[in-house]
Design a protein around this motif. Structure first.
Motif, PDB file in Angstrom:
ATOM      1  N   ILE A  26     -11.578  -6.311 -10.704  1.00 25.83           N
ATOM      2  CA  ILE A  26     -11.481  -5.218  -9.736  1.00 25.83           C
ATOM      3  C   ILE A  26     -11.754  -5.814  -8.367  1.00 25.83           C
ATOM      4  O   ILE A  26     -12.841  -6.340  -8.115  1.00 25.83           O
ATOM      5  N   VAL A  27     -10.751  -5.757  -7.500  1.00 25.24           N
ATOM      6  CA  VAL A  27     -10.866  -6.295  -6.144  1.00 25.24           C
ATOM      7  C   VAL A  27     -11.106  -5.111  -5.211  1.00 25.24           C
ATOM      8  O   VAL A  27     -10.302  -4.175  -5.169  1.00 25.24           O
ATOM      9  N   VAL A  28     -12.222  -5.156  -4.480  1.00 27.46           N
ATOM     10  CA  VAL A  28     -12.679  -4.012  -3.695  1.00 27.46           C
ATOM     11  C   VAL A  28     -12.769  -4.379  -2.218  1.00 27.46           C
ATOM     12  O   VAL A  28     -13.435  -5.356  -1.851  1.00 27.46           O
ATOM     13  N   SER A  29     -12.132  -3.582  -1.393  1.00 25.01           N
ATOM     14  CA  SER A  29     -12.225  -3.750   0.059  1.00 25.01           C
ATOM     15  C   SER A  29     -13.590  -3.270   0.554  1.00 25.01           C
ATOM     16  O   SER A  29     -14.064  -2.199   0.165  1.00 25.01           O
ATOM     17  N   GLU A  30     -14.212  -4.058   1.425  1.00 28.48           N
ATOM     18  CA  GLU A  30     -15.496  -3.662   2.011  1.00 28.48           C
ATOM     19  C   GLU A  30     -15.317  -2.676   3.170  1.00 28.48           C
ATOM     20  O   GLU A  30     -16.269  -2.022   3.565  1.00 28.48           O
ATOM     21  N   TRP A  31     -14.112  -2.594   3.723  1.00 31.81           N
ATOM     22  CA  TRP A  31     -13.837  -1.670   4.827  1.00 31.81           C
ATOM     23  C   TRP A  31     -13.797  -0.247   4.267  1.00 31.81           C
ATOM     24  O   TRP A  31     -13.245  -0.038   3.194  1.00 31.81           O
ATOM     25  N   THR A  36     -14.697   3.131  -0.780  1.00 32.41           N
ATOM     26  CA  THR A  36     -14.321   2.125  -1.773  1.00 32.41           C
ATOM     27  C   THR A  36     -15.381   1.953  -2.861  1.00 32.41           C
ATOM     28  O   THR A  36     -15.044   1.644  -4.004  1.00 32.41           O
ATOM     29  N   GLU A  37     -16.642   2.174  -2.521  1.00 29.40           N
ATOM     30  CA  GLU A  37     -17.685   2.109  -3.555  1.00 29.40           C
ATOM     31  C   GLU A  37     -17.525   3.245  -4.561  1.00 29.40           C
ATOM     32  O   GLU A  37     -17.735   3.057  -5.758  1.00 29.40           O
ATOM     33  N   ALA A  38     -17.150   4.410  -4.075  1.00 28.50           N
ATOM     34  CA  ALA A  38     -16.894   5.543  -4.980  1.00 28.50           C
ATOM     35  C   ALA A  38     -15.668   5.265  -5.855  1.00 28.50           C
ATOM     36  O   ALA A  38     -15.658   5.589  -7.048  1.00 28.50           O
ATOM     37  N   LEU A  39     -14.642   4.650  -5.282  1.00 28.45           N
ATOM     38  CA  LEU A  39     -13.463   4.278  -6.062  1.00 28.45           C
ATOM     39  C   LEU A  39     -13.839   3.269  -7.145  1.00 28.45           C
ATOM     40  O   LEU A  39     -13.412   3.384  -8.299  1.00 28.45           O
ATOM     41  N   TYR A  40     -14.635   2.284  -6.764  1.00 30.61           N
ATOM     42  CA  TYR A  40     -15.079   1.270  -7.729  1.00 30.61           C
ATOM     43  C   TYR A  40     -15.854   1.917  -8.877  1.00 30.61           C
ATOM     44  O   TYR A  40     -15.617   1.618 -10.050  1.00 30.61           O
ATOM     45  N   GLY A  88      -8.933   0.135  -2.185  1.00 27.64           N
ATOM     46  CA  GLY A  88      -9.129   0.099  -0.738  1.00 27.64           C
ATOM     47  C   GLY A  88      -8.870   1.460  -0.133  1.00 27.64           C
ATOM     48  O   GLY A  88      -8.499   2.411  -0.825  1.00 27.64           O
ATOM     49  N   CYS A  89      -9.063   1.526   1.169  1.00 31.11           N
ATOM     50  CA  CYS A  89      -8.830   2.774   1.894  1.00 31.11           C
ATOM     51  C   CYS A  89      -8.443   2.442   3.332  1.00 31.11           C
ATOM     52  O   CYS A  89      -9.200   1.783   4.043  1.00 31.11           O
ATOM     53  N   VAL A  90      -7.266   2.894   3.726  1.00 29.92           N
ATOM     54  CA  VAL A  90      -6.785   2.730   5.093  1.00 29.92           C
ATOM     55  C   VAL A  90      -6.577   4.128   5.658  1.00 29.92           C
ATOM     56  O   VAL A  90      -5.718   4.870   5.170  1.00 29.92           O
ATOM     57  N   VAL A 124      -5.175   2.113  -3.606  1.00 32.59           N
ATOM     58  CA  VAL A 124      -5.495   2.146  -2.177  1.00 32.59           C
ATOM     59  C   VAL A 124      -5.186   3.534  -1.623  1.00 32.59           C
ATOM     60  O   VAL A 124      -4.060   4.011  -1.715  1.00 32.59           O
ATOM     61  N   LEU A 125      -6.202   4.157  -1.065  1.00 31.89           N
ATOM     62  CA  LEU A 125      -6.004   5.457  -0.425  1.00 31.89           C
ATOM     63  C   LEU A 125      -5.402   5.252   0.957  1.00 31.89           C
ATOM     64  O   LEU A 125      -5.784   4.327   1.670  1.00 31.89           O
ATOM     65  N   THR A 126      -4.489   6.148   1.334  1.00 25.41           N
ATOM     66  CA  THR A 126      -3.869   6.094   2.663  1.00 25.41           C
ATOM     67  C   THR A 126      -3.907   7.483   3.304  1.00 25.41           C
ATOM     68  O   THR A 126      -2.865   8.038   3.670  1.00 25.41           O
TER      69      THR A 126
END
Length: 158
Positions: A26-31, A36-40, A88-90, A124-126
């Motif tokens: 599981i690759v998680v974006s820190e941004w 992203t922690e909730a997604l993880y 991730g989330c952008v 990835v959320l957009t």
């Protein structure tokens, strides 16, 4: 189907294979870390719920969503990894930066999947706003992390 009409945490339990011997990265974006922690958490719990062993779930962090593709590639090139989940989330801003990042991430993750012939999942959320992101990371629309994990499981059973 539009997210407003469906919870991301609802899915069909058809074609769920035994994943007790499968290894996931599981690759998680820190941004946008709160998102992203909730997604993880959602992805991790869903994998465990369906039989993955804790020692077979590897987490790797990358600085932002743009870096998910390379992080996924580094994981996917490992023969022991069966599937990679990218989280991730952008969030839409005032400039076109959002468009360039989202396009690059989607293309990059797709390319990694095709290059290594294994599931590399786009989690990835957009969204347009922070609230929309939170709604999709364990809020009123469920958790996209759940959806990403179940997608990985189902693709392994393809």
């Amino acid at each position: 189907m539009a997210t407003t009409l469906k919870s991301l945490s609802e899915y069909s339990s058809k074609n769920i294979l035994d994943i007790s011997a499968k290894k996931f990265a599981i690759v998680v974006s820190e941004w946008n870390e709160d998102v992203t922690e909730a997604l993880y958490s959602g992805a991790y719990q869903t994998l465990l719920q369906h039989g993955a062993k804790k020692e077979n779930i590897i987490r790797k962090n990358v600085p932002g969503s743009f870096e998910l593709s390379l992080g996924a590639q580094w994981c996917a090139q490992e023969d022991t990894i069966d599937a990679v989940i990218c989280l991730g989330c952008v969030i839409q801003g005032e400039t076109r930066h959002f468009d360039f990042i989202c396009d690059a991430v989607a293309q990059g993750i797709t390319n990694v999947s095709l290059k290594f012939n294994k599931p590399v999942i786009f989690g990835v959320l957009t969204p347009n706003t922070q609230q929309q992101a939170l709604d999709r990371a364990g809020g009123k629309h469920g958790n996209k992390g759940d959806e990403a994990a179940i997608t990985a499981i189902k693709m392994l059973g393809f």
